[in-house]
Design a protein around this motif. Structure first.
Motif, short mmCIF file in Angstrom:
data_model
loop_
_atom_site.label_atom_id
_atom_site.label_comp_id
_atom_site.label_asym_id
_atom_site.label_seq_id
_atom_site.Cartn_x
_atom_site.Cartn_y
_atom_site.Cartn_z
N GLN A 164 -14.77 26.80 -41.14
CA GLN A 164 -15.31 25.48 -41.43
C GLN A 164 -14.22 24.46 -41.78
O GLN A 164 -14.46 23.26 -41.75
CB GLN A 164 -16.32 25.56 -42.57
CG GLN A 164 -17.60 26.28 -42.20
CD GLN A 164 -18.67 26.14 -43.27
OE1 GLN A 164 -18.50 25.41 -44.24
NE2 GLN A 164 -19.76 26.86 -43.11
N LEU A 165 -13.02 24.93 -42.12
CA LEU A 165 -11.93 24.01 -42.43
C LEU A 165 -11.54 23.17 -41.22
O LEU A 165 -11.06 22.04 -41.37
CB LEU A 165 -10.71 24.78 -42.94
CG LEU A 165 -10.85 25.48 -44.29
CD1 LEU A 165 -9.60 26.28 -44.59
CD2 LEU A 165 -11.11 24.46 -45.40
N ASP A 199 -8.29 31.21 -43.29
CA ASP A 199 -9.01 31.63 -42.09
C ASP A 199 -10.49 31.25 -42.12
O ASP A 199 -11.27 31.76 -41.32
CB ASP A 199 -8.86 33.14 -41.89
CG ASP A 199 -9.36 33.94 -43.08
OD1 ASP A 199 -9.75 33.33 -44.10
OD2 ASP A 199 -9.36 35.19 -43.00
N GLU A 200 -10.86 30.36 -43.03
CA GLU A 200 -12.25 29.88 -43.07
C GLU A 200 -12.47 28.92 -41.89
O GLU A 200 -11.83 27.87 -41.80
CB GLU A 200 -12.50 29.16 -44.39
CG GLU A 200 -13.81 28.40 -44.46
CD GLU A 200 -15.02 29.29 -44.24
OE1 GLU A 200 -15.86 28.94 -43.38
OE2 GLU A 200 -15.13 30.33 -44.93
N PRO A 225 -11.55 21.93 -48.46
CA PRO A 225 -11.37 23.25 -49.09
C PRO A 225 -12.15 23.38 -50.39
O PRO A 225 -12.61 24.48 -50.73
CB PRO A 225 -9.86 23.32 -49.33
CG PRO A 225 -9.27 22.42 -48.30
CD PRO A 225 -10.26 21.31 -48.14
N VAL A 254 -15.71 24.17 -49.42
CA VAL A 254 -15.77 25.56 -48.96
C VAL A 254 -15.75 26.51 -50.15
O VAL A 254 -16.50 27.49 -50.22
CB VAL A 254 -14.60 25.86 -48.01
CG1 VAL A 254 -14.50 27.36 -47.72
CG2 VAL A 254 -14.75 25.08 -46.72
N TYR A 301 -6.47 34.74 -52.48
CA TYR A 301 -6.29 34.27 -51.10
C TYR A 301 -4.82 34.15 -50.72
O TYR A 301 -4.51 33.93 -49.55
CB TYR A 301 -6.99 32.92 -50.92
CG TYR A 301 -8.49 33.01 -51.07
CD1 TYR A 301 -9.20 34.06 -50.49
CD2 TYR A 301 -9.20 32.06 -51.79
CE1 TYR A 301 -10.58 34.16 -50.63
CE2 TYR A 301 -10.58 32.14 -51.92
CZ TYR A 301 -11.26 33.19 -51.35
OH TYR A 301 -12.62 33.29 -51.48
N ALA A 308 -5.48 25.55 -42.94
CA ALA A 308 -5.88 26.47 -41.87
C ALA A 308 -4.73 26.76 -40.92
O ALA A 308 -4.62 27.85 -40.37
CB ALA A 308 -7.07 25.89 -41.11
N ARG A 348 -18.66 29.17 -51.31
CA ARG A 348 -18.39 30.60 -51.48
C ARG A 348 -18.74 31.08 -52.89
O ARG A 348 -19.10 32.24 -53.08
CB ARG A 348 -16.91 30.89 -51.20
CG ARG A 348 -16.56 30.91 -49.72
CD ARG A 348 -15.07 31.06 -49.50
NE ARG A 348 -14.79 31.43 -48.12
CZ ARG A 348 -14.49 32.65 -47.71
NH1 ARG A 348 -14.42 33.64 -48.58
NH2 ARG A 348 -14.26 32.91 -46.43
N TYR A 400 -14.50 24.96 -36.69
CA TYR A 400 -14.39 25.99 -35.66
C TYR A 400 -13.43 25.60 -34.55
O TYR A 400 -13.69 25.80 -33.36
CB TYR A 400 -15.77 26.32 -35.09
CG TYR A 400 -16.72 26.85 -36.13
CD1 TYR A 400 -16.77 28.22 -36.41
CD2 TYR A 400 -17.53 25.99 -36.85
CE1 TYR A 400 -17.63 28.71 -37.39
CE2 TYR A 400 -18.39 26.47 -37.84
CZ TYR A 400 -18.43 27.83 -38.10
OH TYR A 400 -19.28 28.32 -39.08
N SER A 409 -10.14 28.50 -51.38
CA SER A 409 -10.48 28.65 -49.96
C SER A 409 -9.39 29.40 -49.21
O SER A 409 -8.20 29.07 -49.35
CB SER A 409 -10.70 27.27 -49.31
OG SER A 409 -10.94 27.40 -47.93
#
Length: 507
Positions: free
Chosen positions: A256-257, A253-254, A268, A271, A169, A20, A275, A260, A250
């Protein structure tokens, strides 16, 4: 694959923060850079161990001979509490993996259950413990292989209706993240923060690698230096392969990594499977990562308790820590080291995501100090052997330049951390200025505590030694040196039979 029992620390969960912060390219680059730094230190320690093996830890043993009594004492305790702090770190990792981010009373029960489980594993007889280690080793290999295969399947073929596909990604949102500030400066800061997050994966690797090679060394077999190189290569392949697969499933910019912006968040891999719309696989991966954290925690408690046991045997800790039960399990040392698990209960006061980062910064700071001391000890070992005309049969081609790089890297780590913390908060509604200030404070305090802990041990031992020498000189007119534990009547009767080969009679 001697390091498999501790493999996974900071990878499955910690790599999410690194991804992230810097993006996929920065993640791979930082892992390569940290590994090279770790490899330089590993070969240096292995070179010393190849000539003078010490089953109780090369750097702790030889720091007395090539450093000083004060350095040996402080480095021994630094190694002990760094390993012991990995236990609450792994427990916190397990809580983060289960998405238990918000402090709540029920979390205390879950933390206690994991801590007791890790403790019970270490109370097993040696043979039974080794059997569980074999089981967990196989479990980690299966987990890594399974995650790799699933990630490759999602990347190559994908699932209809999902965005996961190949290097998607790497293009959207991109190979590098602009961290804190826009432009090239932001990409540089992103790589820097990614590098700092990646250090935890290799912090304790050099000495654990060499110590396991020392214990596995047999006459006629490969040298300690060769085994250390081989294990380092395997570890590098596992980490790079796992990190590379993360970049497929992943985006950086997710939210949940990082939960928040709070700290550590979801893996990852988790995640990616969310997805992809595969809830069953998400649950399976969560369980496997949880078991991996428990396995690593039990291994770190084992190593830390044996380190404390060695310190007690050599006269640098109370003799009561050498007590064993009928199965020759040092239960007092285990229980003492297990007390560090109480730090995991700080998750009841703050988010487990934030506690993950606090423990991580403390451990990486202590590890950097250990790396720096190890580099200095190696240089003194090299100079002393050259002065004596000793021919080193086992030599690494990258030395002493690798150690110079290690010293430079260990010196730059706190500077890099200070540089990142000095920048203003990002312009984001999810992370207001007040939260950013609190986040910087939480990350800075563990760094200072790690430095102060080592300095307190080093200079505290100097002061105690000076006081003891002065007291002995006043009493009997001599300057004989004895362990300061004798002042409290805590030393065992009779000499130790398993003290480190190069450790002096006392600090």
């Amino acid at each position: 694959m001697a390091l498999i029992p501790t493999f996974g620390t900071g990878l499955f969960i910690g790599a999410g923060q690194a991804l992230a912060a810097g993006g996929p390219a920065s993640l791979l680059g930082s892992y390569v850079l940290v590994f090279l730094l770790s490899y330089c230190l590993t070969t240096a320690i292995a070179e010393i161990a190849a000539h003078r093996p010490a089953l109780n830890g090369t750097m702790v043993a030889h720091s007395y001979e090539y450093g000083s009594n004060h350095l040996g004492f402080s480095l021994g305790y630094l190694r002990w509490y760094s390993l012991a702090m990995m236990v609450p770190f792994e427990i916190t990792t397990a809580m983060v993996n289960l998405s238990l981010w918000t402090p709540e009373p029920s979390m205390a029960i879950r933390i206690a259950m994991v801590a007791v489980l890790i403790l019970l594993f270490n109370m097993l007889p040696q043979r039974a413990f080794q059997r569980t280690e074999t089981v967990f080793t196989g479990l980690k290999i299966i987990t890594t292989a399974g995650l790799t295969i699933c990630s490759l399947f999602l990347a190559i073929r994908g699932i209809p209706g999902t965005p996961i596909r190949g290097f998607r990604y790497w293009h959207e949102p991109g190979p590098m993240n602009e961290y804190l500030i826009p432009g090239g400066g932001g990409r540089f800061l992103g790589f820097l923060q990614c590098f700092l997050y990646s250090v935890i994966s290799f912090t304790l690797t050099p000495e654990i690698t060499v110590q396991r090679a020392e214990r596995s060394n047999t006459e006629g077999g490969p040298s300690i230096l060769s085994m250390a190189r081989t294990d380092s290569g395997y570890l590098f392949a596992l980490y790079i392969l796992s990190a590379f697969m993360m970049t497929f499933v992943s985006p950086f910019d997710e939210p949940q990594l990082t939960n928040y912006g709070t700290g550590a968040g979801s893996s990852p891999f988790v995640v990616g499977f969310v997805r992809a719309g595969i809830p069953a696989l998400r649950i399976l991966v969560t369980v496997l990562i949880f078991l991996s954290s428990v396995a690593s925690g039990r291994s770190f408690l084992y190593i830390s308790s044996r380190t404390l046991y060695t310190l007690a045997e050599s006269g640098h800790a109370p003799a009561m820590l050498t007590r064993c039960n009928r199965y020759q399990v040092p239960y007092v040392a285990i229980l003492t080291s297990a007390l560090f698990s109480l730090f995991a209960f700080l998750s009841l006061a703050e988010s487990s995501s934030a506690l993950f980062n606090s423990l991580m910064y403390f451990i990486t700071t202590s590890g950097s100090i250990s790396w720096l001391c190890s580099s200095i000890i190696y240089l003194r070992f090299r100079r002393k052997t050259e002065e004596q005309g000793f021919i080193r049969v086992h030599q690494s081609r990258i030395q002493p330049y690798g150690v110079y790089a290690g010293i430079l890297g260990c010196t730059l780590l706190p500077i890099a951390n200070a540089l990142v913390l000095a920048f203003p908060p990002p312009s984001s509604e999810e992370l207001p200025v007040q939260s950013w200030s609190q986040l910087r404070m939480r990350n800075a305090i563990p760094v200072y505590l790690g430095i102060l802990s080592f300095l307190s041990l080093y200079f505290g031992h100097q002061v105690r030694t000076a006081i003891l020498q002065r007291k002995l000189k006043l009493e009997d007119g001599t300057t004989s040196r004895r362990s300061w534990w004798r002042m409290f009547g805590l030393e065992r009767d009779g000499p130790s039979t398993s003290a480190p080969v190069s450790s002096p009679p006392g600090p």
